[in-house]
Motif scaffolding. Structure first.
Motif, PDB file in Angstrom:
ATOM      1  N   ARG A   1      -8.985 -10.128  20.177  1.00  0.00           N
ATOM      2  CA  ARG A   1      -8.057 -10.019  19.045  1.00  0.00           C
ATOM      3  C   ARG A   1      -7.125  -8.825  19.285  1.00  0.00           C
ATOM      4  NH1 ARG A   1     -10.768  -5.755  16.973  1.00  0.00           N
ATOM      5  NH2 ARG A   1     -13.001  -5.920  16.649  1.00  0.00           N
ATOM      6  N   PRO A   2      -5.983  -8.818  18.551  1.00  0.00           N
ATOM      7  CA  PRO A   2      -5.016  -7.750  18.815  1.00  0.00           C
ATOM      8  C   PRO A   2      -5.664  -6.367  18.678  1.00  0.00           C
ATOM      9  CG  PRO A   2      -4.095  -9.370  17.305  1.00  0.00           C
ATOM     10  CD  PRO A   2      -5.524  -9.757  17.521  1.00  0.00           C
ATOM     11  N   GLY A   3      -5.296  -5.478  19.562  1.00  0.00           N
ATOM     12  CA  GLY A   3      -5.782  -4.097  19.440  1.00  0.00           C
ATOM     13  C   GLY A   3      -7.000  -3.780  20.282  1.00  0.00           C
ATOM     14  N   VAL A   4      -7.621  -4.826  20.866  1.00  0.00           N
ATOM     15  CA  VAL A   4      -8.852  -4.580  21.614  1.00  0.00           C
ATOM     16  C   VAL A   4      -8.602  -3.696  22.841  1.00  0.00           C
ATOM     17  CG1 VAL A   4     -10.591  -5.660  23.080  1.00  0.00           C
ATOM     18  CG2 VAL A   4     -10.128  -6.589  20.827  1.00  0.00           C
ATOM     19  N   SER A   5      -7.572  -4.046  23.600  1.00  0.00           N
ATOM     20  CA  SER A   5      -7.284  -3.265  24.814  1.00  0.00           C
ATOM     21  C   SER A   5      -6.990  -1.823  24.450  1.00  0.00           C
ATOM     22  CB  SER A   5      -6.093  -3.845  25.572  1.00  0.00           C
ATOM     23  OG  SER A   5      -6.476  -5.070  26.129  1.00  0.00           O
ATOM     24  N   SER A   6      -6.224  -1.645  23.418  1.00  0.00           N
ATOM     25  CA  SER A   6      -5.887  -0.291  23.013  1.00  0.00           C
ATOM     26  C   SER A   6      -7.153   0.463  22.615  1.00  0.00           C
ATOM     27  CB  SER A   6      -4.864  -0.362  21.885  1.00  0.00           C
ATOM     28  OG  SER A   6      -5.028   0.694  21.021  1.00  0.00           O
ATOM     29  N   GLN A   7      -8.066  -0.227  21.919  1.00  0.00           N
ATOM     30  CA  GLN A   7      -9.321   0.437  21.525  1.00  0.00           C
ATOM     31  C   GLN A   7     -10.159   0.831  22.737  1.00  0.00           C
ATOM     32  OE1 GLN A   7     -10.217  -2.578  18.430  1.00  0.00           O
ATOM     33  NE2 GLN A   7     -11.559  -0.973  17.605  1.00  0.00           N
ATOM     34  N   ILE A   8     -10.128  -0.005  23.774  1.00  0.00           N
ATOM     35  CA  ILE A   8     -10.926   0.297  24.977  1.00  0.00           C
ATOM     36  C   ILE A   8     -10.288   1.433  25.780  1.00  0.00           C
ATOM     37  CG2 ILE A   8     -11.755  -0.594  27.207  1.00  0.00           C
ATOM     38  CD1 ILE A   8     -11.908  -3.363  25.933  1.00  0.00           C
ATOM     39  N   PHE A   9      -8.966   1.358  25.945  1.00  0.00           N
ATOM     40  CA  PHE A   9      -8.337   2.264  26.921  1.00  0.00           C
ATOM     41  C   PHE A   9      -7.859   3.596  26.340  1.00  0.00           C
ATOM     42  CE2 PHE A   9      -7.997  -1.897  29.076  1.00  0.00           C
ATOM     43  CZ  PHE A   9      -8.780  -1.573  30.161  1.00  0.00           C
ATOM     44  N   ALA A  10      -7.596   3.641  25.035  1.00  0.00           N
ATOM     45  CA  ALA A  10      -7.121   4.913  24.460  1.00  0.00           C
ATOM     46  C   ALA A  10      -8.128   6.056  24.678  1.00  0.00           C
ATOM     47  CB  ALA A  10      -6.781   4.733  22.980  1.00  0.00           C
ATOM     48  N   PRO A  11      -9.429   5.830  24.395  1.00  0.00           N
ATOM     49  CA  PRO A  11     -10.369   6.949  24.605  1.00  0.00           C
ATOM     50  C   PRO A  11     -10.433   7.398  26.071  1.00  0.00           C
ATOM     51  CG  PRO A  11     -11.422   5.151  23.380  1.00  0.00           C
ATOM     52  CD  PRO A  11     -10.103   4.650  23.835  1.00  0.00           C
ATOM     53  N   LEU A  12     -10.286   6.460  26.991  1.00  0.00           N
ATOM     54  CA  LEU A  12     -10.319   6.814  28.418  1.00  0.00           C
ATOM     55  C   LEU A  12      -9.134   7.694  28.756  1.00  0.00           C
ATOM     56  CD1 LEU A  12     -11.364   3.342  29.836  1.00  0.00           C
ATOM     57  CD2 LEU A  12     -12.741   5.427  29.896  1.00  0.00           C
ATOM     58  N   SER A  13      -7.980   7.293  28.249  1.00  0.00           N
ATOM     59  CA  SER A  13      -6.777   8.057  28.536  1.00  0.00           C
ATOM     60  C   SER A  13      -6.879   9.454  27.919  1.00  0.00           C
ATOM     61  CB  SER A  13      -5.553   7.268  28.063  1.00  0.00           C
ATOM     62  OG  SER A  13      -4.697   8.060  27.320  1.00  0.00           O
ATOM     63  N   GLU A  14      -7.421   9.521  26.695  1.00  0.00           N
ATOM     64  CA  GLU A  14      -7.603  10.841  26.078  1.00  0.00           C
ATOM     65  C   GLU A  14      -8.541  11.724  26.888  1.00  0.00           C
ATOM     66  OE1 GLU A  14      -8.788  10.126  21.992  1.00  0.00           O
ATOM     67  OE2 GLU A  14      -6.863   9.077  21.758  1.00  0.00           O
ATOM     68  N   ALA A  15      -9.516  11.088  27.533  1.00  0.00           N
ATOM     69  CA  ALA A  15     -10.485  11.856  28.318  1.00  0.00           C
ATOM     70  C   ALA A  15      -9.957  12.168  29.720  1.00  0.00           C
ATOM     71  CB  ALA A  15     -11.796  11.089  28.413  1.00  0.00           C
ATOM     72  N   GLY A  16      -8.729  11.741  29.989  1.00  0.00           N
ATOM     73  CA  GLY A  16      -8.121  12.046  31.286  1.00  0.00           C
ATOM     74  C   GLY A  16      -8.622  11.162  32.420  1.00  0.00           C
ATOM     75  N   VAL A  17      -9.216  10.016  32.072  1.00  0.00           N
ATOM     76  CA  VAL A  17      -9.667   9.089  33.118  1.00  0.00           C
ATOM     77  C   VAL A  17      -8.499   8.179  33.479  1.00  0.00           C
ATOM     78  CG1 VAL A  17     -11.192   7.144  33.637  1.00  0.00           C
ATOM     79  CG2 VAL A  17     -12.039   9.079  32.293  1.00  0.00           C
ATOM     80  N   SER A  18      -8.167   8.137  34.768  1.00  0.00           N
ATOM     81  CA  SER A  18      -7.057   7.269  35.110  1.00  0.00           C
ATOM     82  C   SER A  18      -7.588   5.901  35.535  1.00  0.00           C
ATOM     83  CB  SER A  18      -6.171   7.960  36.137  1.00  0.00           C
ATOM     84  OG  SER A  18      -6.038   7.205  37.281  1.00  0.00           O
ATOM     85  N   VAL A  19      -7.076   4.887  34.842  1.00  0.00           N
ATOM     86  CA  VAL A  19      -7.520   3.505  35.054  1.00  0.00           C
ATOM     87  C   VAL A  19      -6.530   2.837  35.987  1.00  0.00           C
ATOM     88  CG1 VAL A  19      -7.842   1.291  33.912  1.00  0.00           C
ATOM     89  CG2 VAL A  19      -8.627   3.386  32.802  1.00  0.00           C
TER      90      VAL A  19
END
Ligand code: ASP
Ligand code: MG
Length: 416
Positions: A282-300
């Motif tokens: 559903r809309p927003g799932v990718s953002s929910q998964i990847f936002a915390p990673l980006s905040e933690a400085g993990v490059s995907v």
């Protein structure tokens, strides 16, 4: 030495990496070569890295004295800059002893100004007046790589492997004829010769192809290639001690005619993947998964989302091995009520075919997949750019895959 009157000598910037200057005997041997080169009528600026693995040892000591906290960034940078100062001063002494006037300059003395990001500073500006003055006086200048001075008047370092960037930046600032990077490999190969015996040394390679090869594992700091490309400075990569032709990285006229679509095969073993299974589509799932990673400085890096079935899908992505555990924990936390489970695998590699020439044709992806299929190699993920096709495969299949691709794209054959 006779200097022709009126004709300015070409300026050459040479850089010697850590393994090339690992001990006093090596420094003296290089110094003699540098003097011979100066006799041919070139103004030389020499950039050096810290001796051997001394940067690693300095980092260890900094950690040892800092206890549980990370070492203070300002102090760490000043400490690390001393590694290159040891080499630059010794090299200047060795060149002088070998018969040519020389002097060492720290990054600051060479006029290198950076931003204030300790540990990964960017060069903002170079005032090359001092260097030019010394060159005009007939001296060889030995500059400590990897460092500069911020507006705060504090010493900064440019990030691991940063001496390549120092060398190219000085070549730009001095309008040098070219930058020569001397190292323990004798050039850029079509792929890793330790895995593929028929790998061939390239006489030349374009900036864009080299950038892909560099960021995917061939030894050269990608930042330095980017800089060379922007200012169109030719860079020679060659062996320090063996007198054999190296590889010229450039954007020159004969690069415009592309003779071979695929230039090389890049191998990156620093790959781990994480799969979020049966997540609600559903809309927003990718953002929910990847936002915390980006905040933690993990490059995907590579991301693949499967077609959904009954409102559920799988999302798979790759991270570097050093971020794997952290990224896995974080994703498990984020997805605890959103997905069935989160699984990971750190035994992966990326195999890429690289070539600017692929822009002008079709069928390269099919040829790559076909070659891997025939070799029995399973492709886990695929991603492409205009000049690269990348397959994520099991790390255990790297040798088989590299040989199959090298053969399929006829990289062992010389084309002239
Ligand atoms: N000595 C630094 C390092 O080991 C910089 C360099 O070698 O280019 O990362
Ligand atoms: Mg080093």
């Amino acid at each position: 030495m006779t200097i022709p009157v009126g004709e300015p000598m070409p300026i050459i910037v040479q850089k010697y990496g850590g393994s090339s200057v690992a001990d006093a005997a090596k420094i003296s041997a290089i110094a003699r070569k540098i003097c011979d080169r100066a006799e041919t009528g070139a103004s030389l600026v020499i950039v050096v890295s810290a001796m051997g693995d001394s940067t690693d040892r300095l980092i260890e000591m900094a950690r040892d004295v800092s206890g549980d906290r990370p070492p203070e960034a300002r102090e760490l940078d000043t400490l690390l800059s001393t590694g290159e100062l040891v080499t630059s001063t010794l090299m200047a002494m060795a060149i002088t002893a070998a018969g040519h006037p020389a002097l060492s300059l720290s990054g600051q003395q060479a006029g290198i100004r950076t931003d204030t990001r300790h540990g990964s500073a960017r060069i903002a500006d170079i005032n090359a007046d001092r260097l030019k003055r010394e060159l005009d006086r007939g001296r060889i200048c030995v500059v400590a790589g990897f460092q500069g001075l911020a507006d705060t008047e504090d010493v900064t370092t440019l990030g691991r492997g940063g001496s390549d960037t120092t060398a190219v930046a000085l070549a730009v600032a001095l309008g040098a004829e070219r930058c020569e990077i001397y190292t323990d490999v004798d050039g850029i190969y079509t792929t890793d010769p330790r895995l593929v015996p028929s790998a061939r040394k390239l006489a030349e390679i374009g900036y864009e192809d080299m950038l892909e090869m560099a960021s995917l594992g061939a030894k050269m700091n990608p930042r330095s290639i980017e800089l060379a490309a922007v200012y169109d400075v030719p860079v020679l990569v060659a062996s320090t001690f063996e007198d054999v032709p190296g590889t010229l990285i450039h954007g020159g006229p004969h690069m415009m005619e592309i003779r071979r679509a695929v230039t090389g095969i890049a191998i990156d073993r620093d790959v781990a993947k994480i799969t979020v299974r049966a997540v609600k589509d559903r809309p927003g799932v990718s953002s929910q998964i990847f936002a915390p990673l980006s905040e933690a400085g993990v490059s995907v890096d590579v991301i693949v989302q499967n077609a959904s079935q009954e409102g559920l899908t799988d999302v798979t992505f790759t991270v570097s091995k050093s971020d794997f555990e952290r990224a896995l924990d974080l994703t498990r936390e984020t997805c605890s009520d959103m997905a069935r489970d989160v699984v990971g695998d750190s035994g992966l590699a990326k195999m890429s075919i690289v070539g600017t020439g692929m822009q002008n044709g079709t069928g390269y992806a099919a040829a790559m997949f076909g070659a891997l299929a025939n070799a029995g190699v399973n492709i886990e993920m695929i991603t492409t750019s205009e000049i690269r096709i990348t397959c994520v495969i099991a790390a255990s299949a790297v040798t088989v895959a590299a040989n199959a691709l090298h053969r399929a794209f006829e990289l062992d054959a010389v084309v002239d």
